[in-house]
Write a protein that holds these residues in place. Structure first.
Motif, PDB file in Angstrom:
ATOM      1  N   TYR A   1     -13.353  -9.491 -26.738  1.00 37.61           N
ATOM      2  CA  TYR A   1     -13.702 -10.323 -25.587  1.00 37.61           C
ATOM      3  C   TYR A   1     -12.476 -10.832 -24.812  1.00 37.61           C
ATOM      4  CZ  TYR A   1     -18.135 -10.516 -28.133  1.00 37.61           C
ATOM      5  OH  TYR A   1     -19.278 -10.179 -28.815  1.00 37.61           O
TER       6      TYR A   1
ATOM      7  N   ARG B   1     -10.687  -9.397 -22.636  1.00 40.80           N
ATOM      8  CA  ARG B   1     -10.679  -9.004 -21.219  1.00 40.80           C
ATOM      9  C   ARG B   1     -11.545  -9.922 -20.372  1.00 40.80           C
ATOM     10  NH1 ARG B   1     -13.897  -6.698 -18.001  1.00 40.80           N
ATOM     11  NH2 ARG B   1     -15.370  -6.135 -19.646  1.00 40.80           N
ATOM     12  N   ILE B   2     -12.761 -10.240 -20.843  1.00 45.53           N
ATOM     13  CA  ILE B   2     -13.629 -11.058 -19.994  1.00 45.53           C
ATOM     14  C   ILE B   2     -13.132 -12.511 -19.932  1.00 45.53           C
ATOM     15  CG2 ILE B   2     -15.634  -9.590 -20.400  1.00 45.53           C
ATOM     16  CD1 ILE B   2     -16.727 -11.738 -22.284  1.00 45.53           C
TER      17      ILE B   2
ATOM     18  N   ASP C   1     -10.299 -12.472 -17.412  1.00 47.26           N
ATOM     19  CA  ASP C   1     -10.775 -12.368 -16.033  1.00 47.26           C
ATOM     20  C   ASP C   1     -11.088 -13.751 -15.450  1.00 47.26           C
ATOM     21  OD1 ASP C   1     -10.549  -9.652 -15.979  1.00 47.26           O
ATOM     22  OD2 ASP C   1     -12.680  -9.257 -16.417  1.00 47.26           O
TER      23      ASP C   1
ATOM     24  N   LEU D   1     -19.150 -16.482 -21.183  1.00 44.77           N
ATOM     25  CA  LEU D   1     -18.012 -16.244 -22.067  1.00 44.77           C
ATOM     26  C   LEU D   1     -18.396 -16.570 -23.503  1.00 44.77           C
ATOM     27  CD1 LEU D   1     -15.180 -17.923 -19.930  1.00 44.77           C
ATOM     28  CD2 LEU D   1     -15.788 -15.492 -20.040  1.00 44.77           C
TER      29      LEU D   1
END
Length: 555
Positions: A19, A21-22, A25, A65
């Motif tokens: 997780y 990457r998210i 972001d 998230l």
């Protein structure tokens, strides 16, 4: 149901975390933050601080998230809800306090004839100030003590200046007016501000019953074991008024609330005073007979463990005192009084790490290393403090909350993320414990008594010029001069002066003999030398004071 989960594997700190990457972001990490993440397995970013936990959780939910429920977020809810609960309960206590004070003050004129005049005026002053603070207006006294009551109430409302010397109940004493400044939930409404100031007066303005090593709140750096019979009779008179006015029931409700909030008190309550009066067979209140009978009835009882008022160094055992409401003696207050001067020689300030260590965090020793090396007695005192907290019974809200915070030091058994075994995470836990402790003290600032270290400075060593013959001959001079003053019919003050001079010279003789024999100064000799001079300059609060053995050399 019944599905088997895939076995977990620890993150290798090299490949991208699940997780990552998210998260990146929405909340991009800086290069430094990424380096800390790789090193410790977690990172706390002040740069990404939110308005509060609710806002942070909302942002996580809305951004879809992965969620991390921290123990700090749970603790925060306890802090805020406890604050709100106390506020609601204390708003209900305020009318009961007003009723008790009004009824007691109203009963004073009828009881006046049974009290010594100075005691009646002292009681009037005590109640006038308490009611003025509760009503936020100058309440008219019953016996004409208005100017003094206005001055004291104004000092309490200003809540500034820290320790001040005032004269009350026929003697000088130290009052910490900074304690009277409302904070926390007490600053939210005018009603709570008034309740706070009045309750502070009724719980911190103590009445000295038995001096033991020193009178309570004794100014200066030298203990004064003289008794205060007038003050003791004032305490008996206030308890008598509460009974006459039939408000003991109201005071019982306040006592029960404070006990449920934060546990025990170590001072003498009004009900205790009434019981002691019956035990001592005290009929009509008088000075000093009633005070002497009260002291005999108290005997060795009501021993205290924590200094909740300014006291000079060497004032142990602590005096027996009485208040109307009684500050609560919580276990951490008792423990903290032993971590600084004079229990740990030369240590002027406590550390945040003291709290963490007593709460069970071994990591705190890292932050205490310099102090542990510098102060030989500190380690033992910290161990004793930890033992006090561990053995404290959980009988009230304060104690139960404190015990839960101590749980932060417990390492959970079972499978845990690897970052929870790092020093960085241990520091996070130390931080959590210290913040949580601050929150507890913040909420209970009125009910739980604040610890004071002992007043006085401690010199590390000293040297008396070894003029033995001079000091020995001055002993003779002082003795001969006292005889001369008596034969001349001089004032008793002059005779007493030469007695002080003889006593001081004898101490200098003893110290000089040790020096000439090559012996180091004893702790008692160094302590005596350190009590040389303390000057409190005159101010609007009083004429000031001049204490210490050097001033004993002058009439």
């Amino acid at each position: 149901a019944g599905a088997s989960a895939a076995p977990k594997s620890a993150w290798d700190h090299v490949t991208s975390a699940k997780y990552a990457r998210i998260v990146d972001d929405r909340f991009p990490l800086s290069a430094r933050e990424k380096a800390l993440l790789a090193k410790n397995g977690f990172v706390v970013s002040s740069r990404l601080a939110q308005r509060g936990y609710a806002h942070a959780f909302h942002e996580i939910y809305q951004s879809q998230l992965p969620i991390y429920v921290s123990v700090d977020a749970i603790r925060h809810s306890v802090f805020k809800s406890n604050d709100a609960v106390l506020e609601q309960v204390e708003e209900g206590l305020q009318p009961r306090l007003a009723k008790a004070l009004d009824a007691m003050h109203g009963a004073l004129p009828g009881a006046r004839g049974e009290l010594p005049p100075e005691v009646a005026r002292d009681v009037d002053l005590y109640l006038t100030v308490a009611r003025s603070l509760l009503e936020e207006a100058a309440v008219t006294s019953k016996l004409g003590v208005d100017p003094e009551a206005v001055r004291l109430a104004d000092s309490a409302r200003q809540g500034q200046g820290g320790l001040a010397q005032v004269t009350l109940f026929g003697r000088p004493r130290v009052v910490d007016f900074s304690q009277y400044r409302p904070r926390g939930h007490y600053d939210k409404t005018e009603t709570l501000q008034r309740y706070f100031r009045s309750s502070m007066w009724l719980s911190r303005l103590e009445l000295n019953l038995v001096s033991r090593a020193s009178r309570s709140s004794q100014p200066g750096i030298v203990p004064n074991p003289e008794e205060t019979p007038r003050e003791a009779v004032v305490a008996l008179a206030l308890a008598d008024l509460a009974e006459r006015a039939q408000v003991l029931g109201e005071l019982d409700v306040l006592e029960s609330a404070w006990a449920q909030f934060a546990g025990r008190r170590e001072d003498v309550s009004f009900r205790d005073l009434l019981a002691l009066r019956r035990q001592a067979g005290i009929a009509r209140l008088s000075v000093p007979d009633s005070a002497e009978r009260l002291r005999a009835a108290i005997g060795s009882g009501f021993a205290r463990t924590a200094r909740l008022h300014y006291m000079p160094q060497g004032s142990t055992p602590l005096p027996v005192i009485a208040t109307m409401l009684g500050p609560r003696v919580v276990p951490d207050t008792q423990a903290q009084t032993e971590l600084v001067h004079a229990d740990v020689a030369g240590r002027a300030k406590p550390s945040f790490a003291d709290v963490a260590w007593m709460m069970g965090h071994e990591r705190a020793k890292t932050w205490l290393a310099a102090d542990l090396a510098a102060f030989s007695g500190l380690s033992g005192k910290l161990e004793r403090g930890r033992a006090l907290l561990e053995s404290a019974p959980v009988t009230d809200m304060y104690g139960a909350w404190l015990a839960s915070v101590r749980g932060l030091a417990v390492v959970s058994s079972g499978e845990t993320p690897s970052y929870m075994r790092t020093d960085a995470f241990r520091d996070l836990r130390v931080n959590s414990a210290v913040v949580a402790y601050g929150q507890i003290r913040h909420n209970y600032v009125l009910v739980a008594g604040q610890a004071y270290d002992e007043g006085g400075c401690e010199v590390p060593d000293g040297f008396v010029e070894p003029a033995l013959e001079v000091y020995e001959r001055l002993v003779t001079y002082a003795r001969r001069s006292a005889e001369a003053m008596r034969s001349l019919g001089a004032s008793p003050a002059l005779v007493q002066y030469f007695g002080r001079l003889e006593k001081t010279m004898n101490v200098l003789v003893a110290i000089t003999k040790d020096e000439l024999a090559g012996r180091p100064l004893s702790e008692e000799e160094k302590r005596w030398l350190s009590m040389v001079v303390e000057i409190v300059p005159p101010s609007s609060d009083g004429p000031g004071s001049f204490d210490g053995w050097y001033f004993d050399l002058f009439p």
